[in-house]
Design a protein around this motif. Structure first.
Motif, PDB file in Angstrom:
ATOM      1  N   GLN A   1      12.431  21.931  32.882  1.00  0.00           N
ATOM      2  CA  GLN A   1      11.598  20.866  32.325  1.00  0.00           C
ATOM      3  C   GLN A   1      10.183  21.066  32.817  1.00  0.00           C
ATOM      4  OE1 GLN A   1      15.241  17.760  32.848  1.00  0.00           O
ATOM      5  NE2 GLN A   1      13.288  16.841  32.284  1.00  0.00           N
TER       6      GLN A   1
ATOM      7  N   LEU B   1       7.182  15.500  26.919  1.00  0.00           N
ATOM      8  CA  LEU B   1       8.054  16.108  27.920  1.00  0.00           C
ATOM      9  C   LEU B   1       8.744  17.289  27.252  1.00  0.00           C
ATOM     10  CD1 LEU B   1       9.738  12.952  29.507  1.00  0.00           C
ATOM     11  CD2 LEU B   1       7.612  14.062  30.153  1.00  0.00           C
TER      12      LEU B   1
ATOM     13  N   CYS C   1      11.362  20.706  27.359  1.00  0.00           N
ATOM     14  CA  CYS C   1      12.599  21.226  27.934  1.00  0.00           C
ATOM     15  C   CYS C   1      12.894  22.577  27.296  1.00  0.00           C
ATOM     16  CB  CYS C   1      13.741  20.249  27.654  1.00  0.00           C
ATOM     17  SG  CYS C   1      15.361  20.823  28.186  1.00  0.00           S
TER      18      CYS C   1
ATOM     19  N   TRP D   1      18.263  14.574  25.266  1.00  0.00           N
ATOM     20  CA  TRP D   1      17.360  13.869  26.175  1.00  0.00           C
ATOM     21  C   TRP D   1      18.015  12.568  26.609  1.00  0.00           C
ATOM     22  CZ3 TRP D   1      13.445  15.342  28.967  1.00  0.00           C
ATOM     23  CH2 TRP D   1      12.646  16.409  28.553  1.00  0.00           C
TER      24      TRP D   1
ATOM     25  N   CYS E   1      16.879  16.364  30.640  1.00  0.00           N
ATOM     26  CA  CYS E   1      17.209  17.163  29.468  1.00  0.00           C
ATOM     27  C   CYS E   1      18.520  17.897  29.746  1.00  0.00           C
ATOM     28  CB  CYS E   1      16.090  18.157  29.204  1.00  0.00           C
ATOM     29  SG  CYS E   1      16.405  19.313  27.870  1.00  0.00           S
TER      30      CYS E   1
ATOM     31  N   GLY F   1      18.772  19.810  33.212  1.00  0.00           N
ATOM     32  CA  GLY F   1      17.566  20.222  33.898  1.00  0.00           C
ATOM     33  C   GLY F   1      17.335  19.361  35.128  1.00  0.00           C
TER      34      GLY F   1
ATOM     35  N   THR G   1      12.423  14.861  34.971  1.00  0.00           N
ATOM     36  CA  THR G   1      11.004  14.511  35.101  1.00  0.00           C
ATOM     37  C   THR G   1      10.922  13.040  35.459  1.00  0.00           C
ATOM     38  OG1 THR G   1      10.248  16.144  33.481  1.00  0.00           O
ATOM     39  CG2 THR G   1       8.799  14.262  33.910  1.00  0.00           C
TER      40      THR G   1
END
Lengths: 116, 115
Positions: B6, B21, B23, B34, B91, B107, B110
């Motif tokens: 990410q 955002l 990925c 997501w 993600c 991932g 974030t």
């Protein structure tokens, strides 16, 4: 609708056993279990499919009761490394009209802390 | 090993800003997802994609949009960020809906703060 996990949190001593439950109000076709350690990404533990057998992974195993729409995760002789938050993700027949195990609805999580 | 990356670990944005955002996955997976993660609410699906340019709403799509122009890349867009979108965004990707293995690879997340 999110599946409900119980308990919300549990504290164990090393070597003790724990059971985490995951209940759904909808018919289940698959249940995934993931573990997320603090500050890390969730990691896949195992999947149970409708009509499938109980799965195991070292001292962690799980069962799937289709009639009760429940799954349980069993942690035997817990180790410090088992600490983290456990999520169940449930899959239903709601995509392409077929049994789909890809799109999941996750429970709220169960936090497990194993102490020495 | 499957790798899902990410674009940022931490992001601070102001209310009303447009936020992207990103990925990326490196295993040629068909599906990408997501989620947002909030304490006590677990992982909630915002959007997912099962092919390039294909997308489906998840459980909480309001205030978000997505883009998948290439197979390996899936972007989440907050058109006008609001404080209630402060959260951890994760993600994930998986091989396919109709063949094993079915597990999702996540991932690192974030952490977005909207002020």
């Amino acid at each position: 609708q999110q599946p409900v996990q119980s308990p919300q949190a549990v504290i164990l001593r090393e070597g003790e056993d724990a059971v985490i439950n995951c209940s759904s109000s909808k018919a289940l076709y698959s249940v995934h279990w993931y573990r997320q350690k603090h500050g890390e990404a969730p990691v896949f533990l195992m999947i149970l499919l409708k009509g499938g057998e109980q799965k195991g992974h070292e001292k962690i195993s799980a069962s799937f009761n289709e009639k009760k729409q429940q799954s349980s995760l069993y942690l035997t002789a817990s180790q410090l490394s088992y600490s983290g938050t456990y999520f169940c993700g449930t899959g239903g027949r709601d995509f392409f009209g077929s049994s789909n195990t890809g799109k999941l609805i996750f429970g709220q999580g169960t936090t497990l802390q194993v102490k020495p | 090993d499957v790798k899902v990356t990410q674009s940022s670990r931490y992001l601070v944005k102001r209310t009303g800003e447009k936020v992207f955002l990103e990925c990326v996955q490196d295993m040629d997976h068909e599906n990408m997802f997501w989620y947002r993660q909030d304490p006590g609410l677990g992982l909630r699906l915002i959007y997912f994609s099962y092919d390039v340019k294909m997308k489906e709403k998840g459980d909480i799509p309001e205030g978000y949009s997505v883009s998948r122009e290439k197979k390996e890349r899936f972007s989440l867009i907050l058109e006008s960020a609001s404080t209630n979108q402060t959260s951890m965004y994760l993600c994930a990707s998986s091989l396919s809906f109709d063949r094993a293995p079915y597990e999702q690879y996540f991932g690192p997340g974030t952490r977005l703060t909207v002020t």
